[in-house]
Design an enzyme around this catalytic site. Structure first.
Site, PDB file in Angstrom:
ATOM      1  N   TRP A   1       5.560   7.150  -1.258  1.00 51.38           N
ATOM      2  CA  TRP A   1       5.491   8.373  -0.453  1.00 51.38           C
ATOM      3  C   TRP A   1       6.839   9.082  -0.424  1.00 51.38           C
ATOM      4  CZ3 TRP A   1       1.775  10.958   2.528  1.00 51.38           C
ATOM      5  CH2 TRP A   1       0.481  10.433   2.396  1.00 51.38           C
TER       6      TRP A   1
ATOM      7  N   ARG B   1      -2.543  -0.896  -4.100  1.00 50.99           N
ATOM      8  CA  ARG B   1      -3.129   0.443  -4.148  1.00 50.99           C
ATOM      9  C   ARG B   1      -2.048   1.517  -4.112  1.00 50.99           C
ATOM     10  NH1 ARG B   1      -3.781   4.692  -1.234  1.00 50.99           N
ATOM     11  NH2 ARG B   1      -5.290   6.199  -2.013  1.00 50.99           N
TER      12      ARG B   1
ATOM     13  N   ASN C   1       0.827  -1.202   0.000  1.00 52.84           N
ATOM     14  CA  ASN C   1       0.000   0.000   0.000  1.00 52.84           C
ATOM     15  C   ASN C   1       0.864   1.255   0.000  1.00 52.84           C
ATOM     16  OD1 ASN C   1      -2.606   1.542   0.631  1.00 52.84           O
ATOM     17  ND2 ASN C   1      -1.338   2.085   2.391  1.00 52.84           N
ATOM     18  N   GLU C   2       0.627   2.134  -0.960  1.00 51.36           N
ATOM     19  CA  GLU C   2       1.194   3.490  -0.962  1.00 51.36           C
ATOM     20  C   GLU C   2       2.713   3.504  -0.826  1.00 51.36           C
ATOM     21  OE1 GLU C   2      -0.811   5.738   2.052  1.00 51.36           O
ATOM     22  OE2 GLU C   2      -2.738   5.687   1.028  1.00 51.36           O
ATOM     23  N   ASP C   3       3.383   2.656  -1.586  1.00 55.56           N
ATOM     24  CA  ASP C   3       4.844   2.631  -1.490  1.00 55.56           C
ATOM     25  C   ASP C   3       5.464   3.602  -2.490  1.00 55.56           C
ATOM     26  OD1 ASP C   3       5.333   0.715   0.616  1.00 55.56           O
ATOM     27  OD2 ASP C   3       4.402  -0.736  -0.702  1.00 55.56           O
TER      28      ASP C   3
END
Length: 821
Positions: free
Chosen positions: A427, A462, A423-425
């Site tokens: 940032w 995601r 998830n959301e790697d």
């Protein structure tokens, strides 16, 4: 010895001498079937802080005070959302004495831990017998030999260290937007097994609609010492009604690894679906010279298919995935949620009409998966690779281990649809987050491992656009109307995402709402929101400072706005025949260390229920689109005072799935309206009415065929205008023998309620009592933003207390509560 998935993959020794793990798969229903498993709920003591295990844990009475507790237990249950101090990160010790009485000759004594945050170590006496890294998967520790070395077998000293301190080499990232809880927050059991027993049993089901289903049963053994001689194995398959439909008996000698025991066909299978979650059962019994062991698990027959750039099909029919998401978190318990509360949560999720859930952002408890099987809720479950790159070889290996373990422990569940890779790697500023090549390589490695271990399921991810081609199913970031843009841009964002990836799913959408805060008029920030610049959450858009105007930063966070956004999204989703589905973020408010300035400090408030499972108004918006059982809801059950000028018309919103609703104001009908899909808001079920000053009553009656349902609310209508907030007032709302609920109200200089005040207030207490705070709810936090000029909190008292409330620049208020009991 710690039994880990990694040791299993390293390979076994000679035949019968197996250094393989005893994974939880084989223990799915062992508590129900055998008296050789004992849940260790009581008799524990806890100390938060570091201790030397070789001496201090059992000789520490003069150093520390141990607290008597029961399991499950989270040592951040109180401070997870403390407004003043971040949640504790560090060591916590658990200890108790165990009576050991293994009934099997040469049997093994095992400790089964269903989840411990975030790293753990097990000690028998002063001996360290096992350790585990990972806060969310189940693991076993073989304590047989260490117990035998103890002097008193009736009082073996067991101690478990849990550590949620910061660790760059452990998933999930310490910068994740949820609290990394510590403690023994899932069940712990003492298990006795024979010298040779079943480690895991799996069923694989191949099925196409209209054809027979092919079922294969495989198993692994657990035998740390050499074994010989035959083993008798009996396999029994029961249909969803509990009738035995297949039996097979066979004799085998010891084997290594996972091997097939039986395969058979179901000529006319009863399929599993959200509407009919039919479950078969597989019972396997193994008998040898060392004793008998058995295990049981449920499985389902279903066929899934994602159409390229098109919808999702279950058992040959299109199914729109109507989903939500959850963290393991609850007011007063944090991650140690009691089973009764967990069952209530999933009943509410099913009652909302959901048929899909994403389990964020880690493997969740076995009960969660059991409930999804039983209720018919499809699952996206993911490894905790969240908001980071790949920090080290150790980090990467641990993530691969967690993927293997999650699939091994949960692949029997028919509810599982997708294995999430992370998830959301992507940032900015996260450890390793700038190395796109490494992130792509690692995501590919995780995907290939998942495909190899479970070829029957797809993978998902995601938000990592530069790697969106790697997972089978991808969700970009679309937050139209919250982190960027307007919700009217939602359809366009979906259409764009559809063409960008073969298999698209929209995970994470919604809005924060401060429960109890409502708006008479549209949010004033709507006029200032820029459109046409994208709808994704970028960088640090979640923060309440910096960047372009956005509803998440500048909006009022009212339930009114959240309901409008939900309404618009849902009407859009239901109108798109190509859409696979979506998952709203998130079902229940949860704690996070990153959002200290939120209306409830350190709480993500995007839930459709508060952290204690009280439904917000948005819950009923979902019901009006997703449920078949007739329902009607007048907006504003927690809106005690509305306001406006005398004779001014105010909107009454009603959410219903019925064809027609009639509304009464103060006993007089104001007409009936038809529900019209696409007539925004409320599908046309809205009235503009003038209320009388003082008390008003609204009653709605909805009809659906022969069924009639109704709803009633009462509220005050205030016409007196207010000026600048000047002072606070405190009064009692509810009083009991030892618990009192008080309410603070913001007033102007003349005593008129300031119904739009969003001031931050702080409650305090002096005397013989304590505030019931740190619950992470609008009525359970000592520091909280007012909702429509008011806020509540409860307290416990044993004598006279003085409560106070104050806000910056405002005259404080005091309330003395005498002890009259």
């Amino acid at each position: 010895m710690t039994v880990t998935r990694r040791s299993f993959l390293a390979g076994a020794a000679c035949l019968g001498v197996m250094k393989t793990p005893l994974l939880a798969s084989a223990l799915q229903d062992i508590h129900a079937q055998q008296t050789t498993a004992q849940r260790l709920a009581d008799g524990w003591e806890f100390y938060r802080g570091p201790l030397d295990p070789t001496f201090q844990v059992w000789h520490s009475e003069e150093l520390v005070t141990w607290q008597k507790i029961a399991l499950p237990h989270c040592f951040n249950a109180y401070d997870g959302c403390d407004p003043d101090t971040p949640a504790y990160r560090g060591q916590g010790w658990y200890r108790r004495k165990l009576p050991i009485d293994n009934p099997y000759p040469q049997g093994r004594t095992l400790l089964h831990i269903e989840g411990a945050g975030q790293s753990s170590a097990v000690h028998i006496g002063a001996e360290r017998v096992g350790e585990h890294v990972g806060g969310y998967d189940e693991f076993m520790v073989d304590i047989t030999d260490a117990c035998a070395r103890q002097k008193d077998s009736k009082a073996v000293q067991l101690a478990i260290l849990c550590d949620n301190g910061r660790d760059l080499d452990r998933m999930p990232s310490d910068l994740s937007d949820f609290t990394l809880y510590g403690g023994l927050y899932r069940n712990v059991s003492l298990v006795y097994v024979p010298a040779v027993s079943l480690e895991a049993v799996h069923t694989a089901v191949a099925f196409e609609p209209g054809k027979a289903a092919h079922v294969t049963v495989t198993a692994r053994l657990f035998a740390p010492q050499p074994v010989s001689g035959p083993m008798d194995i009996k396999i029994v398959i029961l249909d969803p009604a509990g009738k035995t439909i297949r039996q097979r008996s066979l004799q085998r000698t010891s084997w290594n690894g996972e091997t097939e025991l039986a395969s058979f066909e179901l000529a006319s299978p009863q399929s599993w679906s959200p509407a009919t979650p039919r479950l078969y059962r597989c019972d396997v019994t193994l008998q040898s010279a060392s004793g008998t062991t058995s295990t049981s698990h449920r499985f389902g027959v279903r066929h899934t298919r994602f159409e390229e750039h098109g919808p999702f099909y279950l058992n040959g029919e299109r199914l729109l995935l109507r989903g939500t998401q959850r963290h393991e978190d609850h007011a007063g318990y944090a991650a140690a949620t009691p089973e009764t509360v967990l069952r209530k949560e999933f009943e509410l999720i099913k009652g909302m009409g959901a048929n899909f859930i994403r389990l964020a952002h880690y493997q969740q408890s076995r009960l969660v998966l059991d409930l999804c099987d039983e209720l018919g809720i499809l699952v996206w479950e993911e490894v905790p690779w969240c908001r980071s790159g790949t920090t080290s070889l150790l980090f990467r290996q641990r993530g691969l281990d967690l993927m293997r373990i999650m699939i091994d422990q949960h692949r029997n569940h028919p509810a599982v649809l997708l294995w999430g890779l992370g998830n959301e790697d992507d940032w900015p500023g996260e450890p390793g987050g700038d190395d796109r090549a490494q992130i792509r390589a690692y995501m590919t490695e995780l995907r290939d491992l998942a495909h190899k271990q479970d070829p029957s399921r797809l993978t998902s991810f995601r938000r990592c656009d530069f790697a969106k081609d790697i997972p089978d199913v991808y969700s970009p970031s679309i937050w139209a109307g919250w982190y960027s843009g307007s919700y009217v841009e939602y359809r366009e964002a979906l259409e764009k995402a559809r063409t960008a990836t073969p298999f698209f799913f929209h995970a994470e959408w919604g809005a924060d709402s401060h429960a109890g805060r409502h708006a008479e008029d549209p949010d004033p920030m709507l006029a200032h929101i820029l459109t046409g610049r994208g709808t994704a959450e970028k960088g640090f858009d979640y923060k309440l400072s910096g960047g372009a105007p956005r509803m998440s930063r500048d909006g009022e966070w009212s339930e009114t706005y959240a309901c409008d956004l939900f309404d618009w999204y849902l009407q859009t989703q239901e109108s798109l025949p190509w859409l696979t589905g979506t998952a709203q973020w998130v079902f229940k408010d949860f704690t996070t260390p990153l959002r200290v300035d939120n209306p409830v400090p350190r709480v993500n408030q995007k839930g459709v229920t508060t952290r204690d499972l009280t439904p917000k108004e948005g819950y009923y918006v979902f019901q009006s689109y997703w449920t078949k059982e007739p329902m009607v809801r007048i907006y504003g059950h927690n809106w005690p005072v509305r306001w406006g000028k005398a004779g001014q018309e105010r909107m009454v919103r009603i959410y219903s799935n019925c064809a027609e609703v009639e509304l009464w104001l103060n006993g007089k009908s104001v007409g009936a309206k038809k529900r019209t899909t696409g007539d925004f808001p409320c599908s046309g079920l809205r009235w503009d009415l003038a209320f009388r000053e003082g008390e008003n009553e609204l009653r709605a009656v909805a009809k659906s065929g022969s069924s009639t349902v109704s709803d009633t609310i009462r509220f005050q209508y205030q016409t007196a205008p207010w000026s600048k907030p000047a002072k606070l007032a405190l009064h009692t709302v509810q009083s009991g023998p030892d618990r009192v609920t008080i309410e603070a109200r913001m007033l102007d200089a003349t005593g008129v309620s300031c119904l739009d005040s969003r001031a931050v207030v702080r409650f305090s207490l002096a005397g013989s009592g304590a505030l019931i705070d740190n619950l992470g709810t609008p009525n359970g936090s000592r520091v909280v933003q007012l909702y429509n000029g008011r806020a509540e909190i409860s307290l416990r008292r044993t004598g006279t207390v003085v409560a106070s409330v104050h806000a910056e620049g405002i005259e404080p208020a005091f309330l003395t509560l005498e002890n009259t009991h």
